[in-house]
Design a protein around this motif. Structure first.
Motif, PDB file in Angstrom:
ATOM      1  N   VAL A 193      54.219  30.240 -33.316  1.00  0.00           N
ATOM      2  CA  VAL A 193      54.432  30.301 -31.871  1.00  0.00           C
ATOM      3  C   VAL A 193      53.110  30.111 -31.130  1.00  0.00           C
ATOM      4  N   GLU A 194      52.056  30.722 -31.633  1.00  0.00           N
ATOM      5  CA  GLU A 194      50.754  30.643 -30.975  1.00  0.00           C
ATOM      6  C   GLU A 194      50.243  29.210 -30.905  1.00  0.00           C
ATOM      7  N   ALA A 195      50.525  28.422 -31.932  1.00  0.00           N
ATOM      8  CA  ALA A 195      50.067  27.030 -31.956  1.00  0.00           C
ATOM      9  C   ALA A 195      50.738  26.201 -30.867  1.00  0.00           C
ATOM     10  N   LEU A 196      51.963  26.561 -30.476  1.00  0.00           N
ATOM     11  CA  LEU A 196      52.713  25.796 -29.484  1.00  0.00           C
ATOM     12  C   LEU A 196      52.723  26.468 -28.111  1.00  0.00           C
ATOM     13  N   PHE A 197      52.851  27.792 -28.097  1.00  0.00           N
ATOM     14  CA  PHE A 197      52.910  28.544 -26.834  1.00  0.00           C
ATOM     15  C   PHE A 197      51.925  29.718 -26.912  1.00  0.00           C
ATOM     16  N   PRO A 198      50.657  29.471 -26.791  1.00  0.00           N
ATOM     17  CA  PRO A 198      49.660  30.550 -26.920  1.00  0.00           C
ATOM     18  C   PRO A 198      49.837  31.654 -25.885  1.00  0.00           C
ATOM     19  N   GLU A 199      50.476  31.345 -24.751  1.00  0.00           N
ATOM     20  CA  GLU A 199      50.683  32.360 -23.712  1.00  0.00           C
ATOM     21  C   GLU A 199      51.632  33.465 -24.177  1.00  0.00           C
ATOM     22  N   LEU A 200      52.409  33.188 -25.223  1.00  0.00           N
ATOM     23  CA  LEU A 200      53.428  34.129 -25.675  1.00  0.00           C
ATOM     24  C   LEU A 200      52.969  34.992 -26.843  1.00  0.00           C
ATOM     25  N   VAL A 201      51.726  34.877 -27.239  1.00  0.00           N
ATOM     26  CA  VAL A 201      51.233  35.620 -28.399  1.00  0.00           C
ATOM     27  C   VAL A 201      50.012  36.449 -28.011  1.00  0.00           C
ATOM     28  N   GLU A 202      50.021  37.717 -28.434  1.00  0.00           N
ATOM     29  CA  GLU A 202      48.872  38.597 -28.239  1.00  0.00           C
ATOM     30  C   GLU A 202      48.426  39.155 -29.584  1.00  0.00           C
TER      31      GLU A 202
ATOM     32  N   ASP B 267      55.928  37.481 -27.577  1.00  0.00           N
ATOM     33  CA  ASP B 267      56.756  37.799 -26.409  1.00  0.00           C
ATOM     34  C   ASP B 267      58.027  36.959 -26.506  1.00  0.00           C
ATOM     35  N   TYR B 268      59.034  37.501 -27.211  1.00  0.00           N
ATOM     36  CA  TYR B 268      60.277  36.754 -27.412  1.00  0.00           C
ATOM     37  C   TYR B 268      60.988  36.496 -26.087  1.00  0.00           C
ATOM     38  N   VAL B 269      60.916  37.453 -25.169  1.00  0.00           N
ATOM     39  CA  VAL B 269      61.553  37.281 -23.865  1.00  0.00           C
ATOM     40  C   VAL B 269      60.937  36.085 -23.136  1.00  0.00           C
ATOM     41  N   GLY B 270      59.649  35.866 -23.330  1.00  0.00           N
ATOM     42  CA  GLY B 270      58.983  34.743 -22.681  1.00  0.00           C
ATOM     43  C   GLY B 270      59.490  33.381 -23.135  1.00  0.00           C
ATOM     44  N   LEU B 271      60.197  33.344 -24.254  1.00  0.00           N
ATOM     45  CA  LEU B 271      60.776  32.079 -24.721  1.00  0.00           C
ATOM     46  C   LEU B 271      62.035  31.700 -23.934  1.00  0.00           C
ATOM     47  N   ILE B 272      62.631  32.650 -23.232  1.00  0.00           N
ATOM     48  CA  ILE B 272      63.878  32.368 -22.514  1.00  0.00           C
ATOM     49  C   ILE B 272      63.691  31.276 -21.469  1.00  0.00           C
TER      50      ILE B 272
END
Length: 269
Positions: free
Chosen positions: A214-223, A233-238
């Motif tokens: 997930v971080e490789a594609l959507f770094p904003e969703l990983v901490e 942040d699974y909710v952020g994938l919605i």
């Protein structure tokens, strides 16, 4: 004569101290312990073993019990305590306070594997659970009033198609002892050990993503936390899914229009 004076002074000091203690701590005939007060209207059914009153007002509110060193509040004290919320008002609300952290634990306590949930001053913006959390519903703060720098998400379908869903099982940590070490345990300790090891067994197959993918594609969703573990942040994938569905529907509509234009679709009479 001097010795007698010293003995009399010591006796008077002890008597005064005992009177002060009796005024602060009272053990009733039924074994109940009352600290800083004792009112007949409190606990009329005698449910309590101990009651700690506070020092404020008619209601003797805000009783607190400190664990370990406490310190002065004005000097950033108030380290670890449990009590009634507030300082001089009758809140009827429980306060569980740890200046640098609050940990819910079982078994041995401070070991990482024994933590059920925690808040730590090292990461003050989160409360972290080490178990599955069940609830009737979860609502997240999403009001526009709390947000700034708002931008459209844009097309994400091509990126989303690269994300790989996986099935997996969680690693299980058990307490491993040699036969010799187990023999040294009491019968109760052996029962407790068996219970703990059986309760950690979670062989369920789960579905999800790897945080690194997930971080490789959507770094904003990983901490990443201070220990180097990554969280998604699974909710952020919605919103990504919503925008991708809309984008895909636009492509389908364009193809339908093209097929209709070329007469490839059956026309209804």
């Amino acid at each position: 004569m001097k010795k007698y004076i010293i003995l009399i002074s010591a006796f008077v000091t002890i008597m005064i101290t005992n009177q002060q203690l009796n005024a602060q701590i009272k053990v009733n005939s039924d074994g109940q312990i009352k600290i800083l007060g004792d009112r007949e209207t409190d606990d009329p059914n005698k449910d309590l073993s101990m009651q700690v009153f506070g020092k404020y007002g008619t209601y003797l509110t805000n009783g607190k019990i400190a664990v370990g060193d406490y310190g002065r509040v004005e000097n950033s004290g108030a380290n670890v305590f449990i009590g009634e919320l507030g300082t001089n008002w009758d809140s009827d609300r429980l306060e569980l306070h740890g200046k640098k952290g609050i940990y819910l634990t079982y078994e041995q306590g401070y070991n990482y594997g024994d933590i059920i949930g925690k808040w730590d001053i090292d990461q003050p913006d989160r409360f972290q659970f080490e178990v599955d959390v069940y609830a009737k519903g979860i609502k997240l703060n999403s009001d526009e009033k709390f947000k700034t720098n708002i931008k459209p998400l844009g097309k994400k379908l091509d990126v989303l198609k690269q994300l790989k869903g996986v099935s997996y099982k969680l690693k299980q940590e058990k307490i491993k002892l040699s036969p010799e070490e187990i023999e040294e345990l009491s019968g109760k300790e052996q029962e407790d050990l068996a219970l703990i090891n059986s309760s950690t067994t979670d062989d369920r197959t789960r579905l999800g993503f790897l945080a690194q993918d997930v971080e490789a594609l959507f770094p904003e969703l990983v901490e990443e936390d201070k220990d180097g573990y990554k969280y998604v942040d699974y909710v952020g994938l919605i919103p990504v899914l919503v925008e991708s569905v809309k984008e895909q529907q636009e492509q389908i509509d364009e193809l339908l229009k093209l097929a209709e234009k070329k007469g490839l679709l059956n026309q209804e009479n």
